[in-house]
Design a protein around this motif. Structure first.
Motif, PDB file in Angstrom:
ATOM      1  N   ALA A 458       0.788  -1.211   0.035  1.00  0.00           N
ATOM      2  CA  ALA A 458      -0.090  -0.090  -0.141  1.00  0.00           C
ATOM      3  C   ALA A 458       0.857   1.383  -0.017  1.00  0.00           C
ATOM      4  O   ALA A 458       1.616   1.428   1.077  1.00  0.00           O
ATOM      5  N   VAL A 459       0.739   2.052  -1.054  1.00  0.00           N
ATOM      6  CA  VAL A 459       1.502   3.341  -1.204  1.00  0.00           C
ATOM      7  C   VAL A 459       0.756   4.427  -0.764  1.00  0.00           C
ATOM      8  O   VAL A 459      -0.571   4.471  -0.796  1.00  0.00           O
ATOM      9  N   SER A 460       1.613   5.322  -0.003  1.00  0.00           N
ATOM     10  CA  SER A 460       1.127   6.597   0.411  1.00  0.00           C
ATOM     11  C   SER A 460       1.944   7.696  -0.061  1.00  0.00           C
ATOM     12  O   SER A 460       3.335   7.717   0.176  1.00  0.00           O
ATOM     13  N   THR A 461       1.342   8.823  -0.301  1.00  0.00           N
ATOM     14  CA  THR A 461       2.237  10.113  -0.580  1.00  0.00           C
ATOM     15  C   THR A 461       1.533  11.143   0.055  1.00  0.00           C
ATOM     16  O   THR A 461       0.350  11.311   0.314  1.00  0.00           O
ATOM     17  N   ALA A 462       2.354  11.876   0.615  1.00  0.00           N
ATOM     18  CA  ALA A 462       1.924  13.455   1.232  1.00  0.00           C
ATOM     19  C   ALA A 462       2.400  14.597   0.794  1.00  0.00           C
ATOM     20  O   ALA A 462       3.935  14.330   0.137  1.00  0.00           O
ATOM     21  N   VAL A 463       1.894  15.721   0.747  1.00  0.00           N
ATOM     22  CA  VAL A 463       2.555  17.048   0.421  1.00  0.00           C
ATOM     23  C   VAL A 463       2.490  17.954   1.422  1.00  0.00           C
ATOM     24  O   VAL A 463       1.552  18.072   2.073  1.00  0.00           O
ATOM     25  N   VAL A 464       3.488  18.827   1.825  1.00  0.00           N
ATOM     26  CA  VAL A 464       3.389  20.029   2.724  1.00  0.00           C
ATOM     27  C   VAL A 464       3.792  21.170   2.103  1.00  0.00           C
ATOM     28  O   VAL A 464       4.721  21.206   1.387  1.00  0.00           O
ATOM     29  N   HIS A 465       2.703  21.933   2.146  1.00  0.00           N
ATOM     30  CA  HIS A 465       3.031  23.431   1.619  1.00  0.00           C
ATOM     31  C   HIS A 465       3.406  24.452   2.824  1.00  0.00           C
ATOM     32  O   HIS A 465       2.457  24.292   3.561  1.00  0.00           O
ATOM     33  N   ILE A 466       4.501  25.131   2.999  1.00  0.00           N
ATOM     34  CA  ILE A 466       4.439  26.095   3.951  1.00  0.00           C
ATOM     35  C   ILE A 466       4.167  27.536   3.040  1.00  0.00           C
ATOM     36  O   ILE A 466       5.073  27.820   2.107  1.00  0.00           O
ATOM     37  N   ASN A 467       3.115  28.100   3.528  1.00  0.00           N
ATOM     38  CA  ASN A 467       2.735  29.358   2.930  1.00  0.00           C
ATOM     39  C   ASN A 467       3.748  30.469   3.424  1.00  0.00           C
ATOM     40  O   ASN A 467       4.287  30.303   4.442  1.00  0.00           O
ATOM     41  N   ALA A 468       3.496  31.598   2.587  1.00  0.00           N
ATOM     42  CA  ALA A 468       4.353  32.700   2.770  1.00  0.00           C
ATOM     43  C   ALA A 468       4.143  33.297   4.202  1.00  0.00           C
ATOM     44  O   ALA A 468       5.049  34.087   4.743  1.00  0.00           O
ATOM     45  N   ASP A 469       3.251  33.145   4.875  1.00  0.00           N
ATOM     46  CA  ASP A 469       2.856  33.548   6.196  1.00  0.00           C
ATOM     47  C   ASP A 469       3.349  32.589   7.492  1.00  0.00           C
ATOM     48  O   ASP A 469       3.195  32.821   8.597  1.00  0.00           O
ATOM     49  N   GLY A 470       3.846  31.394   6.914  1.00  0.00           N
ATOM     50  CA  GLY A 470       4.436  30.368   7.916  1.00  0.00           C
ATOM     51  C   GLY A 470       3.245  29.625   8.306  1.00  0.00           C
ATOM     52  O   GLY A 470       3.507  28.474   8.897  1.00  0.00           O
ATOM     53  N   SER A 512      -8.131  15.020  -7.068  1.00  0.00           N
ATOM     54  CA  SER A 512      -7.438  15.821  -7.950  1.00  0.00           C
ATOM     55  C   SER A 512      -6.598  16.820  -7.408  1.00  0.00           C
ATOM     56  O   SER A 512      -5.853  17.314  -8.154  1.00  0.00           O
ATOM     57  N   LEU A 513      -6.498  16.716  -6.036  1.00  0.00           N
ATOM     58  CA  LEU A 513      -5.652  17.740  -5.426  1.00  0.00           C
ATOM     59  C   LEU A 513      -4.860  17.264  -4.474  1.00  0.00           C
ATOM     60  O   LEU A 513      -3.445  17.656  -4.370  1.00  0.00           O
ATOM     61  N   THR A 514      -5.099  15.797  -3.957  1.00  0.00           N
ATOM     62  CA  THR A 514      -4.417  15.560  -2.945  1.00  0.00           C
ATOM     63  C   THR A 514      -3.499  14.436  -3.376  1.00  0.00           C
ATOM     64  O   THR A 514      -4.085  13.613  -4.375  1.00  0.00           O
ATOM     65  N   PRO A 515      -2.240  14.102  -3.343  1.00  0.00           N
ATOM     66  CA  PRO A 515      -1.552  13.094  -3.610  1.00  0.00           C
ATOM     67  C   PRO A 515      -1.852  11.822  -3.257  1.00  0.00           C
ATOM     68  O   PRO A 515      -2.760  11.546  -2.409  1.00  0.00           O
ATOM     69  N   TYR A 516      -1.460  10.678  -3.900  1.00  0.00           N
ATOM     70  CA  TYR A 516      -2.099   9.030  -3.859  1.00  0.00           C
ATOM     71  C   TYR A 516      -1.999   8.671  -2.733  1.00  0.00           C
ATOM     72  O   TYR A 516      -1.026   8.915  -2.039  1.00  0.00           O
ATOM     73  N   ASP A 517      -3.145   7.893  -2.146  1.00  0.00           N
ATOM     74  CA  ASP A 517      -3.050   7.044  -1.034  1.00  0.00           C
ATOM     75  C   ASP A 517      -3.952   5.985  -1.290  1.00  0.00           C
ATOM     76  O   ASP A 517      -4.797   5.735  -1.915  1.00  0.00           O
ATOM     77  N   HIS A 518      -3.283   4.813  -0.867  1.00  0.00           N
ATOM     78  CA  HIS A 518      -4.012   3.439  -1.055  1.00  0.00           C
ATOM     79  C   HIS A 518      -5.364   3.311  -0.441  1.00  0.00           C
ATOM     80  O   HIS A 518      -6.301   2.850  -0.966  1.00  0.00           O
ATOM     81  N   GLY A 519      -5.445   3.769   0.917  1.00  0.00           N
ATOM     82  CA  GLY A 519      -6.691   3.922   1.511  1.00  0.00           C
ATOM     83  C   GLY A 519      -6.620   3.944   2.967  1.00  0.00           C
ATOM     84  O   GLY A 519      -5.510   4.051   3.611  1.00  0.00           O
ATOM     85  N   THR A 520      -7.578   4.376   3.709  1.00  0.00           N
ATOM     86  CA  THR A 520      -7.628   4.242   5.004  1.00  0.00           C
ATOM     87  C   THR A 520      -8.289   3.117   5.533  1.00  0.00           C
ATOM     88  O   THR A 520      -9.507   2.884   5.864  1.00  0.00           O
ATOM     89  N   SER A 521      -7.312   2.214   5.843  1.00  0.00           N
ATOM     90  CA  SER A 521      -7.700   0.757   6.443  1.00  0.00           C
ATOM     91  C   SER A 521      -6.711   0.109   7.130  1.00  0.00           C
ATOM     92  O   SER A 521      -5.370   0.833   7.152  1.00  0.00           O
ATOM     93  N   ALA A 522      -6.875  -0.804   7.653  1.00  0.00           N
ATOM     94  CA  ALA A 522      -5.749  -1.570   8.264  1.00  0.00           C
ATOM     95  C   ALA A 522      -4.838  -0.904   9.216  1.00  0.00           C
ATOM     96  O   ALA A 522      -3.564  -1.292   9.427  1.00  0.00           O
ATOM     97  N   SER A 523      -5.248  -0.107  10.021  1.00  0.00           N
ATOM     98  CA  SER A 523      -4.829   0.726  11.083  1.00  0.00           C
ATOM     99  C   SER A 523      -3.249   1.443  10.196  1.00  0.00           C
ATOM    100  O   SER A 523      -2.345   1.380  11.139  1.00  0.00           O
ATOM    101  N   ARG A 524      -3.363   2.047   9.063  1.00  0.00           N
ATOM    102  CA  ARG A 524      -2.392   2.198   8.474  1.00  0.00           C
ATOM    103  C   ARG A 524      -2.032   3.701   8.339  1.00  0.00           C
ATOM    104  O   ARG A 524      -1.048   4.137   8.143  1.00  0.00           O
ATOM    105  N   SER A 525      -3.003   4.553   8.772  1.00  0.00           N
ATOM    106  CA  SER A 525      -2.774   6.188   8.573  1.00  0.00           C
ATOM    107  C   SER A 525      -1.698   6.650   9.456  1.00  0.00           C
ATOM    108  O   SER A 525      -0.736   7.242   8.893  1.00  0.00           O
TER     109      SER A 525
END
Lengths: 761, 165
Positions: A458-470, A512-525
């Motif tokens: 199960a693949v998961s990707t996350a993205v963190v944006h730090i905005n100009a105001d922190g 359409s905006l959030t990167p890919y994640d396999h799913g919320t199951s199997a106590s995996r988050s």
């Protein structure tokens, strides 16, 4: 200790969603209103197995407000069938209905009431077929074969190896064998052989399934309370034969799921109806309809265990049969997992396991918190106590003697056990007062179990944006079903970045905006997505430090980030100053990306299983001999969480899971008769209420920071469901000397067992 | 079926409505007035998710007809906080982690407000008895009981809020 340096992780910060949830501002799919939205209602089969002869929807189509009356042939789809294991489930039944409650005709109208009223005008003619309404019937010679061909879904790598048995209703036969069973049995001092039964259950998440779909020139958009937004997107893309980029699945807050909202459910139908009427369509099921959409597998487990006089387990033969209903859903994987987990967390040299997933003419069965473990643990942990009693060994001692130790392999080549279960069981036993004197009709019982946690490939990707105001935006596809995923992931991001918890915002998943994640199951988050989040935050942090290093004229390694400030000696810059300093005052942002790829990120563990989710339970009960009623006076659940990211929410998950174990132990069960579900709703299906809360319900969190997740975390949330039934059953046996092998342990069953045991003191 | 004119006060605001006789209170509150904090789950008066107060008494909005609230005061979860100030029951639910998915929470909180109005200092057993008509599938109830007992103490000892009920 490293933990002392943590400022956000390890603290019970308030949930990000708490304020909205106590003020009524929280929005779920069922609260969505789109301009011009129409409403769908479904005509469902009244019989469990039939050939459809004709559908006359003319009167319904002429009814006030009705926009469309659709059968399977009226849906504008490129393929009708879907499913995570086999593409065996039609969006609406075509030619054949395979269970009572299966959707056959959809009515779309301008109001829900008008759609509902039109259902009564639909005339369906059908010819009933012989039905197989339990797994035994479905495996009998001459049973109707419910699916004659099977089309593999090809979506999940672990399901490539499914082994259906041609010409039968068995859609997966999992087998495992090691050691010489005959020799082990011959050498044993005791062989016990029992059959245990676990009934089908309804998830009854309080928010029934709901999907709102819109189809326009941009493609298909579906708002759904699904646990698997990305797999649902893939199904929709295949069904409508469009690229993934043309399908958008958005998941607001979900009003409970427990596995019942895993994989694709009603989303294709909502989308097909929206395409058909060229208006947004809302398909909101009732709670009873949700119970006719998905269920927990009823399971029969035959267990034969060979043991030496000193309690050493020599061999276990496990025959597990799951009733998966009319469509496989994820049942084949549940069967594989139930089979592989049936022997229990013990050192057993010789095993023979057969697990069969059997089609029947019942409501489809799929994922449900624990994925087969509660069912097989009811059997395996009840029988451990039977063995203890027969050998005259204390049940705790017997378990301790056979439990796998940290670092031992459950199966050769897989990740070794990453915790100390005997220690956890000991903590639960001490907390229940194991060994202390008891008053009459009281007893205590123990149980323990484990499952491979984190999901399979199960693949998961996350993205963190730090905005100009922190301020920080964390994009993660983990959905919020109530488990507190958004909060825990925000804590991981804040801790890794060195910003205050309050700085992090976690929007709802949107494919359409959030990167890919396999799913919320199997106590995996927390563990798997948590690693992706930590990696994304680390990526962003390193970029920030590189920018700050230029502004401060110092090497990045000499800088620290704390509380949203970057320091070098006594000079500090806020994150906003760093970002605006770099980009000028026009804005800009820093973006970090992190991905968990199975195998690549297995840390020190090196195998296929991400982590072992272990659960230990201890119950004290009092049995009323006059009525047979079992009162759970005290229940203790122990969960090895590695490192609690948010201790309050970890314990809360575990307590809630324990209550979901106590329900089926004592009263929860779906009741069926000849393929008809007799208790679809909450009037007849009894779920735990306040009155069922034990006098003491405690959760012990075991924290050794030894998990593969961020900060040493392991997943939690399912393990609390594993042990309640066998711990309570074992306590009943020790209290009054009767052992039940079929759940739930209703007063009637306990009373009958007491009576048939004869007048006892 | 003739529509029924009615006046009703909802969260302190007077409304003059005309409703069909079969319209349920939950339909009226959610669809007509946009009060989406009132949750529909079992739809048969078992789960308590749609609990609102009608003249301070808890009712299941799914099985009460809208016109039955004629001339009465209806209070929903949206009417509980004063601006940014949460009601003590809401505060206690947040602090004690008495919610997970949150779908039962509005009804649970409204039932708690009714309980504490009737019995300001309930025992744990009295809480469990009174609240047995509100189902939570996530929490296992323990933290809800703790939150209710904490809210009871806060209401008894804290400064009297403007909570008129």
């Amino acid at each position: 200790m490293a933990v002392d340096r943590l400022t956000v992780v390890g603290r019970s910060v308030p949930r990000l969603d708490a304020h909205d949830k106590v003020t009524g501002a929280a929005r779920y799919v069922s609260d969505f209103i789109l301009p011009g939205m129409a409403h769908a209602k479904l005509w469902r089969s009244p019989v469990p197995h039939a050939r459809l002869l004709a559908v006359d929807g003319a009167r319904a189509a002429a009814a006030p407000g009705v926009l469309a009356v659709c059968t399977a042939d009226d849906l504008p789809v490129k393929r009708l069938a879907y499913g995570p294991a086999y593409k065996d489930q039609p969006i609406l039944a075509r030619e054949v209905v395979r269970y009572a409650g299966e959707p056959v005709v959809a009515v779309v109208a301008d109001t829900p009431a008008r759609a509902d009223a039109a259902l009564a005008l639909i005339d369906v003619r059908y010819e009933e077929l012989p039905a197989a309404t339990n797994a035994e019937e479905a495996q009998a010679p001459g049973a109707p074969v419910i699916h004659t061909t099977l089309d593999r879904a090809g979506h999940f790598r672990d399901l490539d190896g499914l082994r259906p048995v041609a010409g039968t209703n068995v859609c997966q036969h999992y087998r495992y064998e090691r050691g010489d069973l005959a020799r082990a049995v011959a050498e044993a001092d005791l062989v016990v052989d029992d059959v245990y039964r676990y009934p089908a259950l309804s998830h009854h998440a309080l928010e029934p399934h709901c999907a709102v779909a819109r189809v326009d020139a941009d493609g298909i958009t579906v708002w759904s309370g699904t646990q698997h937004p990305f797999p649902v997107r893939k199904d929709l893309a295949e069904i409508f034969d469009v690229p993934l980029a043309h399908v958008q699945v958005v998941v607001p807050l979900i009003g409970g799921a427990f596995g019942g909202k895993c994989y694709t459910k009603i989303e294709p139908l909502a989308a097909a109806l929206a395409a058909r009427v060229r208006r947004p369509v809302r398909l909101a099921l009732t709670l009873e309809e949700s119970a006719r959409t998905i269920t927990r597998h009823s399971v029969v487990v035959r267990l034969r265990t060979a043991v030496r006089r000193d309690g050493t387990l020599l061999a276990r033969e496990c025959d597990v049969v799951l009733d998966t209903g009319a469509y496989a859903d994820i049942g084949p994987r549940v069967a594989t997992k139930a089979g592989s987990r049936a022997p229990g967390p013990y050192r057993i040299p010789c095993l023979r396991i057969d697990a069969r997933c059997v089609y029947t003419n019942n409501v489809p069965a799929g994922a449900y918190r624990g994925y087969g473990v509660p069912q097989v643990t009811w059997a395996s942990e009840s029988q451990i106590d039977v063995i203890a009693e027969r050998l005259g060994i204390d049940p705790f001692t017997l378990r301790e003697r056979n439990l796998l130790k940290r670092g031992e392999e459950y199966v050769a080549g897989d990740t070794p056990l990453d915790g100390d279960m005997a220690d956890g069981l000991g903590q639960a036993a001490r907390a229940i007062g194991w060994g202390a004197p008891l008053t009459r009709n009281r007893g205590r019982g123990l149980a323990c179990a484990m499952k491979d946690g984190g999901g399979t490939h199960a693949v998961s990707t996350a993205v963190v944006h730090i905005n100009a105001d922190g301020s920080v935006i964390l994009l993660s596809g983990s959905v919020e079903v109530g488990q507190g995923a958004r909060t825990a992931l925000a804590q991981i991001a804040a801790e890794t970045l060195g910003v205050p918890f309050e700085a992090v915002v976690v929007p709802a998943p949107d494919t359409s905006l959030t990167p890919y994640d396999h799913g919320t199951s199997a106590s995996r988050s927390t563990t798997v997505m948590g690693l992706a989040v930590a990696a994304a935050a680390k990526d962003a942090r390193e970029q920030l430090l590189a920018l700050a290093a230029k502004l401060l004229d110092a090497p990045p390694s000499a800088l620290t980030i704390r509380e949203g400030k970057i320091a070098h000696g006594n000079r500090t810059l806020t994150l906003a100053e760093v970002i605006s300093g770099h980009f000028g005052l026009v804005g800009g942002e820093v973006t970090g990306v992190g991905t968990f790829v199975p195998g690549e990120w297995s840390g020190s563990l090196g195998g296929a299983t991400v982590f072992w989710e272990t659960g230990m339970g201890a119950a004290e009960v009092e049995v009323d001999r006059e009525t047979g009623e079992v009162h759970v006076r005290k229940y203790v659940s122990a969960a090895d969480v590695g490192q609690a990211i948010n201790p309050r929410e970890c314990a809360a998950q575990d307590e809630g899971a324990a209550m979901q174990g106590i329900g089926p132990a004592l009263f929860e069960a779906r009741v069926g008769e000849r393929g008809q579900l007799l208790n679809p709703g909450l009037i007849d299906y009894r779920v735990p209420t306040f009155a069922d809360l034990p006098e003491a319900l405690d959760s012990l969190l075991i924290e050794n920071a030894d998990g593969p997740g961020p900060f040493g975390a392991k997943g939690v949330g399912e393990s609390g469901t594993f042990c309640a039934a066998p711990a309570i059953g074992n306590a009943v046996a020790r209290a009054v000397g009767v052992r039940l092998t079929e759940l739930p342990m209703t007063p009637e069953r306990v009373w009958h067992a007491l009576v048939s045991k004869g007048a006892s003191p | 079926m003739n529509a029924i004119p009615m006046s009703v006060t909802v969260n302190g605001e007077a409304h003059a409505l005309t409703v069909p006789p079969h319209e349920t209170l939950i339909e009226c509150l959610r669809d007509r007035l946009g009060l989406l904090g009132v949750k529909k789950s079992c739809d048969v008066q078992v789960c308590g998710a749609c609990t609102v107060l009608v003249d301070d008494r808890p009712v299941s909005a799914c099985t009460v007809l809208a016109f039955e609230a004629r001339g009465k005061h209806v209070r929903t979860i949206e009417g509980l906080a004063h601006g940014d100030d949460l009601h003590p029951v809401q505060e206690a639910f947040v602090e004690h982690g008495a919610l997970q998915c949150g779908f039962c929470t509005p009804g649970m909180i409204m039932a708690t407000v009714a309980l504490l109005a009737e019995n300001p200092s309930p025992t744990a057993d009295e809480v469990k008895h009174y609240m047995r008509g509100n189902i939570c599938r996530c929490t296992g109830y323990k933290r809800i009981v703790e939150a209710i007992l904490a809210a009871s103490e806060r209401l008894a000892t804290g400064p009297r809020t403007t909570d008129g009920g």
